[in-house]
Structures are given as C-alpha cells and as structure tokens.
Design an enzyme around this catalytic site. Structure first.
Site, mmCIF file in Angstrom:
data_model
loop_
_atom_site.group_PDB
_atom_site.id
_atom_site.type_symbol
_atom_site.label_atom_id
_atom_site.label_comp_id
_atom_site.label_asym_id
_atom_site.label_seq_id
_atom_site.Cartn_x
_atom_site.Cartn_y
_atom_site.Cartn_z
ATOM 1 N N LYS A 1 0.880 -1.180 0.000
ATOM 2 C CA LYS A 1 0.000 0.000 0.000
ATOM 3 C C LYS A 1 0.910 1.221 0.000
ATOM 4 O O LYS A 1 1.412 1.662 1.029
ATOM 5 C CB LYS A 1 -0.877 -0.020 1.255
ATOM 6 C CG LYS A 1 -2.208 0.698 1.144
ATOM 7 C CD LYS A 1 -2.126 2.170 0.866
ATOM 8 C CE LYS A 1 -1.716 3.012 2.033
ATOM 9 N NZ LYS A 1 -1.505 4.439 1.645
ATOM 10 N N SER B 1 5.104 8.484 9.578
ATOM 11 C CA SER B 1 5.288 9.384 10.711
ATOM 12 C C SER B 1 5.126 8.616 12.030
ATOM 13 O O SER B 1 4.482 7.556 12.077
ATOM 14 C CB SER B 1 4.265 10.515 10.637
ATOM 15 O OG SER B 1 2.968 9.966 10.602
ATOM 16 N N CYS C 1 13.834 10.991 5.886
ATOM 17 C CA CYS C 1 13.828 10.609 7.290
ATOM 18 C C CYS C 1 15.233 10.681 7.873
ATOM 19 O O CYS C 1 15.401 10.665 9.086
ATOM 20 C CB CYS C 1 13.286 9.202 7.453
ATOM 21 S SG CYS C 1 14.251 8.014 6.520
HETATM 22 P P1 NAD Z 1 2.348 9.172 7.024
HETATM 23 O O1 NAD Z 1 2.497 8.573 8.368
HETATM 24 O O2 NAD Z 1 1.392 10.302 6.853
HETATM 25 O O3 NAD Z 1 1.892 8.058 5.955
HETATM 26 C C1 NAD Z 1 2.584 6.833 5.846
HETATM 27 C C2 NAD Z 1 1.597 5.770 5.341
HETATM 28 O O4 NAD Z 1 0.566 5.614 6.303
HETATM 29 C C3 NAD Z 1 0.927 6.145 4.026
HETATM 30 O O5 NAD Z 1 0.842 4.999 3.218
HETATM 31 C C4 NAD Z 1 -0.453 6.646 4.463
HETATM 32 O O6 NAD Z 1 -1.452 6.388 3.510
HETATM 33 C C5 NAD Z 1 -0.715 5.857 5.732
HETATM 34 N N1 NAD Z 1 -1.490 6.612 6.736
HETATM 35 C C6 NAD Z 1 -1.476 7.955 6.943
HETATM 36 N N2 NAD Z 1 -2.292 8.275 7.969
HETATM 37 C C7 NAD Z 1 -2.817 7.123 8.419
HETATM 38 C C8 NAD Z 1 -3.729 6.805 9.470
HETATM 39 N N3 NAD Z 1 -4.251 7.740 10.246
HETATM 40 N N4 NAD Z 1 -4.056 5.510 9.647
HETATM 41 C C9 NAD Z 1 -3.537 4.543 8.874
HETATM 42 N N5 NAD Z 1 -2.671 4.793 7.855
HETATM 43 C C10 NAD Z 1 -2.311 6.062 7.635
HETATM 44 O O7 NAD Z 1 3.822 9.577 6.544
HETATM 45 P P2 NAD Z 1 4.222 10.394 5.252
HETATM 46 O O8 NAD Z 1 3.845 11.823 5.445
HETATM 47 O O9 NAD Z 1 3.760 9.686 4.024
HETATM 48 O O10 NAD Z 1 5.810 10.218 5.291
HETATM 49 C C11 NAD Z 1 6.664 11.071 6.027
HETATM 50 C C12 NAD Z 1 6.990 10.470 7.373
HETATM 51 O O11 NAD Z 1 7.598 9.207 7.205
HETATM 52 C C13 NAD Z 1 7.992 11.315 8.149
HETATM 53 O O12 NAD Z 1 7.603 11.336 9.482
HETATM 54 C C14 NAD Z 1 9.296 10.552 7.986
HETATM 55 O O13 NAD Z 1 10.250 10.748 8.997
HETATM 56 C C15 NAD Z 1 8.804 9.154 7.974
HETATM 57 N N6 NAD Z 1 9.763 8.256 7.347
HETATM 58 C C16 NAD Z 1 10.500 7.466 8.170
HETATM 59 C C17 NAD Z 1 11.451 6.629 7.632
HETATM 60 C C18 NAD Z 1 12.270 5.750 8.515
HETATM 61 O O14 NAD Z 1 13.001 4.945 7.992
HETATM 62 N N7 NAD Z 1 12.184 5.859 9.826
HETATM 63 C C19 NAD Z 1 11.637 6.590 6.246
HETATM 64 C C20 NAD Z 1 10.864 7.398 5.442
HETATM 65 C C21 NAD Z 1 9.924 8.246 6.011
#
Ligand code: NAD
Length: 499
Positions: free
Chosen positions: A176, A229, A284
């Site tokens: 997804k 996140s 990240c």
């Molecule tokens: P996000 O958490 O908004 O979304 C990530 C995934 O979760 C997406 O597929 C989204 O559709 C889904 N999602 C969003 N809200 C949700 C909810 N309430 N319930 C269930 N699923 C949900 O993150 P983003 O904005 O797409 O990505 C940026 C974030 O990812 C930043 O915080 C970054 O630090 C983090 N990140 C971390 C790493 C790591 O390795 N630690 C790597 C890349 C990105």
C-alpha cells in the site's frame, strides 16, 4: 491543463478496472497541476487482494530457491535498465530533482541485489549426532501474506527495502504505497510481472486509512512492514500486534549533526547543506538540527549561508539542486514554522520564502531556510518539520551536545563531525541513535546491513533489510530426527534427554 489520469490498483497481475469509488488527487508538485486521480481502495477490494495473494503464496513458496532467484535476477536487470523511467515518475509526483530520484531508485536496487543471494541467506544449520543417532537441523520458512505500507518521501526506495526480500523469502506481498505519489510502486509491480513473478504474489492496493486498517486487521496478513510518521507508526504497531501480527513500524525523526571545534568546517558546512536541503528536507535521514560546539557556530553559520546562496531551486527536471515540497498543504505547514521560529526568538539567517524559483505554474516551493540560536523548547526543534529548514543550536561542550541528542525522543540517524578519532569513537558508543555517521551526514546503511532507528523512530524489534530483514520475513523451525534401528524403540514417558 490535461485531464488527470486515473491511477488504480495492480491486482492479480493487472491494473484493476472496478468502479473508482473514493479517490484522491495526485499532483506534480513543481507546477501545482493535478496530474492524477488515485483510487482509494475500500475494505472489500483490499480483502480480495489479500485472499488472492494467499492463494498465490502457496505456489510461490513451494518453488525452488533456484526458480525464485531467477525472478529476482530478472527483476534486478529490468529495474537497472529502466531506472531512469522509475526516477522520472518519482520526480513527477514527489518533486525531488531527477538526480536525487535516480539515487533513491539505485539504493532500492541494492536491496534487490542483496535479495538475489537468498539461497545463501536462507541456509539453515545442521548438527549431526546431537544425541546418539539423532540429527538436528534448522530451516526458515515464509510467513504467508505480508503487508508493506510506505510513505510519500521515498516512493520507490522504501517499497524496495521490503518487497524484494519478502518475495525472496517466499512470501506474497500486498503493498500500500502513499496515496500522494503511487505511480512508482505501480511501475515496480509491472517490472516484477515482466521478470516472471506469478500473478497475485505482489499486489498493489492504493488507499488511505481504510486500506491500512483492513491490512492491519486481516486474518490472512501475517506481518506488517510500515514506514511513516511516528503517530501513525505507533498506531500501526499497536493495532497490528493486537491482531497477532509481526510488525516493524519505522517512524519519524529529528536528526542531529554534532560539529566539534576541531572539525573541518568546510566539510561540515557542505554536509549540513547537502543533508539539510537534499530532497527539500523530506528525508527521514535529513539533518534538521545542527549542534555546534562553541566557538565554531558563527563561522559555521556563515559558511552554510554562503553555500545556500548558490543553491538553485525549481522544477526537478531542470537540473536544479532542490525541488518543491510534496503538496501545497505540506508546504504551508512547513512555512508556518518560519513564523513560529521568529516569534520564539530564533535568528532567521536565510529565509526560504525569498528564494527565486525556476519553475512554471504554482508549484509547492519553499526555499532552503536557516535558523541560528534555536533553543530546545522551540517548535523548530521539538517538531519533525520535514522540510528545508535547518536549525543551529549552540552548545558549550561535547557532553552538552551528546546530552541534547540523547534527550530527543527520536533516534533515527545522527552524525558527528570531528578530526578526533577518540571523540568519534566515544560518540558512536554513547549516542542513543540507530544509525551513526562519522564525518558522513546521511548514514543510510548499505543493503547487507539493516536500516532502522531507536526510540520513537521505530516500533518493533527488527530493522529493515540485511539479515534482520530475512529474519523478519521468515520463521524458524528446528527438526530433530532419528533414523534408528526399530529395535531401539520402547516406551519412555520421561522428558527427552540427549545422550
Ligand atoms: P504518514 O504517516 O502520513 O503516511 C505513511 C503511510 O501511512 C501512508 O501509506 C499513508 O497512507 C498511511 N497513513 C497515513 N495516515 C494514516 C492513518 N491515520 N491511519 C492509517 N494509515 C495512515 O507519513 P508520510 O507523510 O507519508 O511520510 C513522512 C513520514 O515518514 C515522516 O515522518 C518521515 O520521517 C517518515 N519516514 C521514516 C522513515 C524511517 O526509515 N524511519 C523513512 C521514510 C519516512
């Protein structure tokens, strides 16, 4: 302006053609134009994709390792040949500049190359004569259907952290991707099919919370690899583990770069700019907090500001250094931190709102921004901003800098800049962060090591790829066997003892 293209799911080896239902917009962040409309899968579509993957898994997991590796090698060749096409999709929907997009595809490719060695990685152990006439061996077997849920900021690389290894281990995958930039994942799925992966073994469902919740609770999903996140990572971890699944949920970050007074300040300034503003800070592993040990802060800030003046910001297809942010909403949220920083008393050294932009239309741009004299209580420091905003914090000593890093709730990546080997050695031992760079600002481990942070940057025990990835996507079994003369039988209700 052209009509936005429909972006749908990839299920059972082909694009899905059912009714669209709920949809979301996909933009070209450099122009602001809506280029796509992505289907947001309802629970029934996700469930059907999982069930079908479960059926496909039985055959795939039973294939010989030789046959599975052939698919992996073929995928590796195809992606290598088409990496520019995938990178172009990343730039078109995420906005990062083409060279950076190509870099992310290449880092993803590394994991596919690592997965090509799966026959070796899955080798078990064997002990002959563990007890008299008794041999013991261990194997690792696939789990079944695993879910991969990925964020917007690495639409090709993050899926590639997990998908090649999960498949190599004999699992079926339901991916997804982020609904903000889903096309790269769909292109990868098409390449897997071309490489010979049987239909249904890799399904891509687009969607939002409804799709994610279905995966987290579906009885046929055995494991979940999530990246996003921290609040969502925590939610995913708690929900999926409560439903009996194995989970690795990688979360957000606040990465510090500690600069000691003896560091090469030109090297440190280059590193701060590269790691702070590459991919518009939407990494990240981006450095967002530069911790300068006095007396170097004035000098370092001046060197960084001078370098920032040379950066070209604009459309990622035009050879610029930095592109836009992913959506208008995210751009505005990041920009709001600039006002908050000024109001809190931080010194705004370079204001990204004044940066000239080389792009057509109404793209989601915010130029590189530098704040000095940031204090730990300010939102510039407490929040993961995820944009091109670099904050400088001044400390008096190594110990004060280390304490700051260790007090932060995140623990993804960090770096120290110094010419003192002893100080670097102390830092790598004392810092409470999962990935550490010594004079390396973005210490993303190579694919045969594992990627993952500590504290609120990762929920679960297992990091991504490397041997930890192989363990995550398999479960161990130990077989104890005796092929003895039947005359050695006989009743014995005691606990088995080895002699
Ligand atoms: P996000 O958490 O908004 O979304 C990530 C995934 O979760 C997406 O597929 C989204 O559709 C889904 N999602 C969003 N809200 C949700 C909810 N309430 N319930 C269930 N699923 C949900 O993150 P983003 O904005 O797409 O990505 C940026 C974030 O990812 C930043 O915080 C970054 O630090 C983090 N990140 C971390 C790493 C790591 O390795 N630690 C790597 C890349 C990105």
């Amino acid at each position: 302006m052209s009509t936005p293209a429909r972006i749908t799911h990839f299920i059972d080896g082909k694009p899905w053609h059912g009714p669209a239902g709920r949809t979301g917009p996909v933009h070209n962040p450099a122009t602001g134009e809506q280029t796509g409309t992505v289907d947001l899968a309802p629970a029934e579509v996700v469930s059907a994709a999982v069930r079908s993957a479960r059926t496909a898994w039985r055959e795939w997991s039973g294939l010989s390792l030789a046959r599975r590796s052939q698919v992996l090698f073929a995928f590796r060749e195809l992606l290598n040949a088409r990496r520019h096409e995938v990178a172009a999709l990343v730039t078109a929907e995420h906005g990062k500049v083409l060279s950076d997009a190509l870099g992310e595809v290449t880092r993803g490719l590394e994991v596919a190359e690592f997965a090509c060695g799966i026959p070796h990685l899955l080798k078990g152990g064997y002990t002959e004569n563990a007890a008299t006439g008794v041999d013991v061996h261990s194997v690792r077997q696939s789990l079944g259907v695993v879910a991969v849920i990925s964020p917007f900021n690495f639409p090709a690389m993050v899926p590639m952290w997990f998908v090649p290894l999960a498949l190599a281990c004999g699992n079926a995958v339901v991916l997804k991707p982020s609904e903000k930039d889903p096309s790269a994942a769909l292109a990868l799925a098409a390449l897997w099919k071309e490489a010979g992966l049987p239909d249904g073994v890799l399904q891509v469902v687009n969607g939002d919370k409804e799709a994610v919740d279905t995966l987290l609770t579906h009885e046929d999903v055995r494991a979940v690899s999530f990246v996003g996140s921290t609040p969502v990572a925590r939610y995913v971890y708690e929900t999926a583990t409560a439903h009996g699944k194995r989970v690795q949920a990688l979360g957000g970050a606040k990465n510090h770069m500690l600069v000691l007074p003896d560091a090469d300040l030109d090297l440190a300034a280059d590193a701060a700019v590269n790691a702070g503003f590459g991919s518009a800070g939407e990494r990240c592993m981006a450095v967002s907090a530069l911790v300068a040990v006095e007396p170097v802060a004035d000098d370092l800030v001046a060197r960084i500001a001078a370098r920032m003046a040379k950066l070209r910001v604009g459309d990622g297809t035009r050879g610029c250094d930095m592109g836009p942010l992913v959506t208008r909403q995210h751009r505005d949220k990041v920009a709001s931190y600039l006002d908050a920083g000024v109001a809190a008393g931080a010194a705004l050294v370079v204001d990204g709102r004044d940066t000239a932009v080389d792009a057509d239309g109404e793209g989601f741009f915010l130029g590189p921004t530098l704040f000095d004299r940031v204090e730990p209580h300010m939102s510039l420091y407490t929040d993961e901003i995820f944009g091109p905003v670099l904050s400088v914090l001044r400390v008096r000593s190594y110990d004060e800098g280390l304490a700051l890093v260790n007090a932060n709730p995140y623990g993804n990546g960090t770096a120290i800049f110094t010419n003192d080997g002893g100080a670097a050695r102390r830092f790598q031992n004392e810092v409470e962060v999962g990935m550490v760079g010594v004079n390396v600002p973005i210490p993303v481990p190579v694919s045969h090591y594992s990627f993952g942070g500590w504290k609120q940057s990762l929920f679960g025990d297992t990091h991504a790829h490397g041997t930890e990835g192989v363990h995550f996507f398999t479960r161990g079994k130990v077989v104890t066997s005796r092929w003895a003369d039947p005359s050695h039988g006989g009743l014995n209700l005691g606990f088995p003892q080895n002699d």
